[in-house]
Structures are given as C-alpha cells and as structure tokens.
Design a protein around this motif. Structure first.
Motif, PDB file in Angstrom:
ATOM      1  N   UNK A  24       0.863  -1.179   0.000  1.00 27.81           N
ATOM      2  CA  UNK A  24       0.000   0.000   0.000  1.00 27.81           C
ATOM      3  C   UNK A  24       0.902   1.233   0.000  1.00 27.81           C
ATOM      4  N   UNK A  25       0.575   2.221  -0.832  1.00 28.84           N
ATOM      5  CA  UNK A  25       1.394   3.422  -0.905  1.00 28.84           C
ATOM      6  C   UNK A  25       0.568   4.680  -0.764  1.00 28.84           C
ATOM      7  N   UNK A  26       1.253   5.831  -0.750  1.00 29.42           N
ATOM      8  CA  UNK A  26       0.543   7.109  -0.634  1.00 29.42           C
ATOM      9  C   UNK A  26      -0.062   7.527  -1.978  1.00 29.42           C
ATOM     10  N   UNK A  27      -0.907   8.549  -1.915  1.00 33.12           N
ATOM     11  CA  UNK A  27      -1.426   9.137  -3.150  1.00 33.12           C
ATOM     12  C   UNK A  27      -2.814   8.652  -3.527  1.00 33.12           C
ATOM     13  N   UNK A  28      -3.132   8.840  -4.800  1.00 36.65           N
ATOM     14  CA  UNK A  28      -4.446   8.458  -5.310  1.00 36.65           C
ATOM     15  C   UNK A  28      -4.486   6.945  -5.507  1.00 36.65           C
ATOM     16  N   UNK A  29      -5.671   6.368  -5.291  1.00 35.79           N
ATOM     17  CA  UNK A  29      -5.772   4.924  -5.471  1.00 35.79           C
ATOM     18  C   UNK A  29      -7.045   4.546  -6.206  1.00 35.79           C
ATOM     19  N   UNK A  30      -7.048   3.355  -6.756  1.00 38.74           N
ATOM     20  CA  UNK A  30      -8.235   2.803  -7.406  1.00 38.74           C
ATOM     21  C   UNK A  30      -8.155   1.291  -7.332  1.00 38.74           C
ATOM     22  N   UNK A  31      -9.331   0.657  -7.401  1.00 35.95           N
ATOM     23  CA  UNK A  31      -9.398  -0.801  -7.385  1.00 35.95           C
ATOM     24  C   UNK A  31      -9.833  -1.304  -8.756  1.00 35.95           C
ATOM     25  N   UNK A  32      -9.296  -2.430  -9.138  1.00 34.07           N
ATOM     26  CA  UNK A  32      -9.675  -3.018 -10.421  1.00 34.07           C
ATOM     27  C   UNK A  32      -9.897  -4.512 -10.288  1.00 34.07           C
ATOM     28  N   UNK A  43      -4.205   0.007  -7.096  1.00 37.67           N
ATOM     29  CA  UNK A  43      -3.025   0.757  -7.499  1.00 37.67           C
ATOM     30  C   UNK A  43      -2.996   2.073  -6.728  1.00 37.67           C
ATOM     31  N   UNK A  44      -1.835   2.447  -6.234  1.00 34.96           N
ATOM     32  CA  UNK A  44      -1.636   3.693  -5.491  1.00 34.96           C
ATOM     33  C   UNK A  44      -0.602   4.526  -6.239  1.00 34.96           C
ATOM     34  N   UNK A  45      -0.989   5.712  -6.667  1.00 27.79           N
ATOM     35  CA  UNK A  45      -0.075   6.566  -7.425  1.00 27.79           C
ATOM     36  C   UNK A  45       0.096   7.904  -6.712  1.00 27.79           C
ATOM     37  N   UNK A  46       1.339   8.202  -6.364  1.00 28.87           N
ATOM     38  CA  UNK A  46       1.645   9.471  -5.715  1.00 28.87           C
ATOM     39  C   UNK A  46       2.079  10.456  -6.798  1.00 28.87           C
ATOM     40  N   UNK A  47       1.174  11.381  -7.143  1.00 28.68           N
ATOM     41  CA  UNK A  47       1.435  12.321  -8.232  1.00 28.68           C
ATOM     42  C   UNK A  47       1.781  13.695  -7.670  1.00 28.68           C
ATOM     43  N   UNK A 124      -3.927  -5.961 -19.088  1.00 29.07           N
ATOM     44  CA  UNK A 124      -4.260  -4.531 -19.074  1.00 29.07           C
ATOM     45  C   UNK A 124      -4.934  -4.084 -17.780  1.00 29.07           C
ATOM     46  N   UNK A 125      -5.296  -5.028 -16.903  1.00 30.25           N
ATOM     47  CA  UNK A 125      -6.034  -4.665 -15.683  1.00 30.25           C
ATOM     48  C   UNK A 125      -5.314  -3.584 -14.868  1.00 30.25           C
ATOM     49  N   UNK A 126      -4.030  -3.778 -14.635  1.00 30.54           N
ATOM     50  CA  UNK A 126      -3.284  -2.813 -13.824  1.00 30.54           C
ATOM     51  C   UNK A 126      -3.295  -1.429 -14.480  1.00 30.54           C
ATOM     52  N   UNK A 127      -3.210  -1.419 -15.802  1.00 29.20           N
ATOM     53  CA  UNK A 127      -3.175  -0.142 -16.523  1.00 29.20           C
ATOM     54  C   UNK A 127      -4.510   0.581 -16.453  1.00 29.20           C
ATOM     55  N   UNK A 128      -5.602  -0.176 -16.624  1.00 28.61           N
ATOM     56  CA  UNK A 128      -6.935   0.432 -16.492  1.00 28.61           C
ATOM     57  C   UNK A 128      -7.116   0.990 -15.079  1.00 28.61           C
ATOM     58  N   UNK A 129      -6.611   0.251 -14.099  1.00 26.84           N
ATOM     59  CA  UNK A 129      -6.745   0.683 -12.710  1.00 26.84           C
ATOM     60  C   UNK A 129      -5.898   1.931 -12.453  1.00 26.84           C
ATOM     61  N   UNK A 130      -4.722   1.984 -13.048  1.00 29.19           N
ATOM     62  CA  UNK A 130      -3.884   3.181 -12.929  1.00 29.19           C
ATOM     63  C   UNK A 130      -4.594   4.393 -13.530  1.00 29.19           C
ATOM     64  N   UNK A 131      -5.187   4.198 -14.712  1.00 29.21           N
ATOM     65  CA  UNK A 131      -5.913   5.297 -15.353  1.00 29.21           C
ATOM     66  C   UNK A 131      -7.007   5.827 -14.420  1.00 29.21           C
ATOM     67  N   UNK A 132      -7.711   4.891 -13.771  1.00 29.02           N
ATOM     68  CA  UNK A 132      -8.778   5.281 -12.852  1.00 29.02           C
ATOM     69  C   UNK A 132      -8.220   6.067 -11.673  1.00 29.02           C
ATOM     70  N   UNK A 133      -7.083   5.630 -11.156  1.00 28.45           N
ATOM     71  CA  UNK A 133      -6.462   6.331 -10.032  1.00 28.45           C
ATOM     72  C   UNK A 133      -6.041   7.738 -10.466  1.00 28.45           C
ATOM     73  N   UNK A 134      -5.480   7.846 -11.658  1.00 26.81           N
ATOM     74  CA  UNK A 134      -4.981   9.137 -12.133  1.00 26.81           C
ATOM     75  C   UNK A 134      -6.104  10.117 -12.440  1.00 26.81           C
TER      76      UNK A 134
END
Ligand code: ZN
Length: 144
Positions: A24-32, A43-47, A124-134
């Motif tokens: 688990x990381x900081x930032x925006x997150x989404x589930x896929x 996915x957790x993306x710190x932008x 592609x699941x991780x990528x779709x989830x990243x897009x959702x987080x972003x």
C-alpha cells in the motif's frame, strides 16, 4: 523464436514471484477487477506536479496480471501522467495489434499475450486501474 519466448516467460514469472513496488502506498488509489480470471488489484499513485513520483500495488491474480502490474509500476515511475497515458496506448496496441507498437522496453515481454486474446484483460487490468487512479474515478474498475 522459442528460446526468446522462454526468456520472456522467465521475466514474467520473475515479476509474478517477486512483484516490484508491492504494498500500500501514498497518493491516489483505485481498485480493479477482472472477474473472467479472478484477478483483483489496487493501485496507489503518488502524483506531484503532474509526475508519478511513486507507485505501488497490492492484490492477487494470475501470473500475467501480477507481472503486468509489477512491470507497469517500474515503467511509469518518474514519468508524467501524459507519458503514462501514451505508454498505456502503446502497450494496448502491443497486445491487440500486429502493427508495430513502438519502443516499450521491458513491457515487450507481454507481446506473446497477443496470441491469447482472453489474457489481454489480465495484462491490461493494472493499466486500467492506474488510469482510474490518475483520473480520480472512485468507482471500482472492471474489465467487464
Ligand atoms: Zn488473469
């Protein structure tokens, strides 16, 4: 060609057994979720200033989905949000089209997935989830 394929599988298995940036990381997150295969991940993306400074993921799934998430975190860390979008489009093209997708570095290990259309959603699941987080989509992503 078979040797090359074995090499690619080795890289996928390595990332499956030892996923990078797992946790688990900081930032925006989404589930896929990919119900067809039973893959699910977060996915957790710190932008910061439009750049993905840090990225993590957790979840469970098949070798393809886990390795894809692991390799994705390595590929987009330090990239701008726009660059990550571009990379996703190229990656999707690698998985679904016979025309050259362009330079993809380590992500090219997934080129063989093209022969197994049912596994494209795993990759592609991780990528779709990243897009959702972003984009800040709060609803869970599903490949269905
Ligand atoms: Zn899967």
């Amino acid at each position: 060609m078979n040797e090359l394929r074995d090499l690619y599988q080795e890289a996928i298995l390595d990332h499956y057994k030892h996923p990078r940036n797992f946790g688990v990381g900081p930032g925006r997150s989404a589930n896929g979720a990919n119900p067809l295969c039973g893959d699910s991940l977060s996915v957790y993306a710190d932008v910061q200033n439009g750049v993905i400074c840090d990225i993590h993921f957790v979840g469970q799934g098949c070798a393809i989905s886990t390795a894809s998430a692991s390799l994705m975190t390595e590929a987009v860390k330090g990239k701008s949000v726009g660059e990550a979008h571009t990379l996703f489009h190229k990656f999707h093209r690698l998985l679904t089209s016979d025309s050259p997708a362009g330079e993809l570095g380590k992500l090219e290990v997934f080129g063989g997935v093209r022969e197994f259309p049912s596994r494209v959603k795993c990759a592609t699941l991780a990528w779709h989830t990243l897009e959702a987080a972003l984009t800040g989509t709060s609803e869970a992503v599903t490949t269905e």
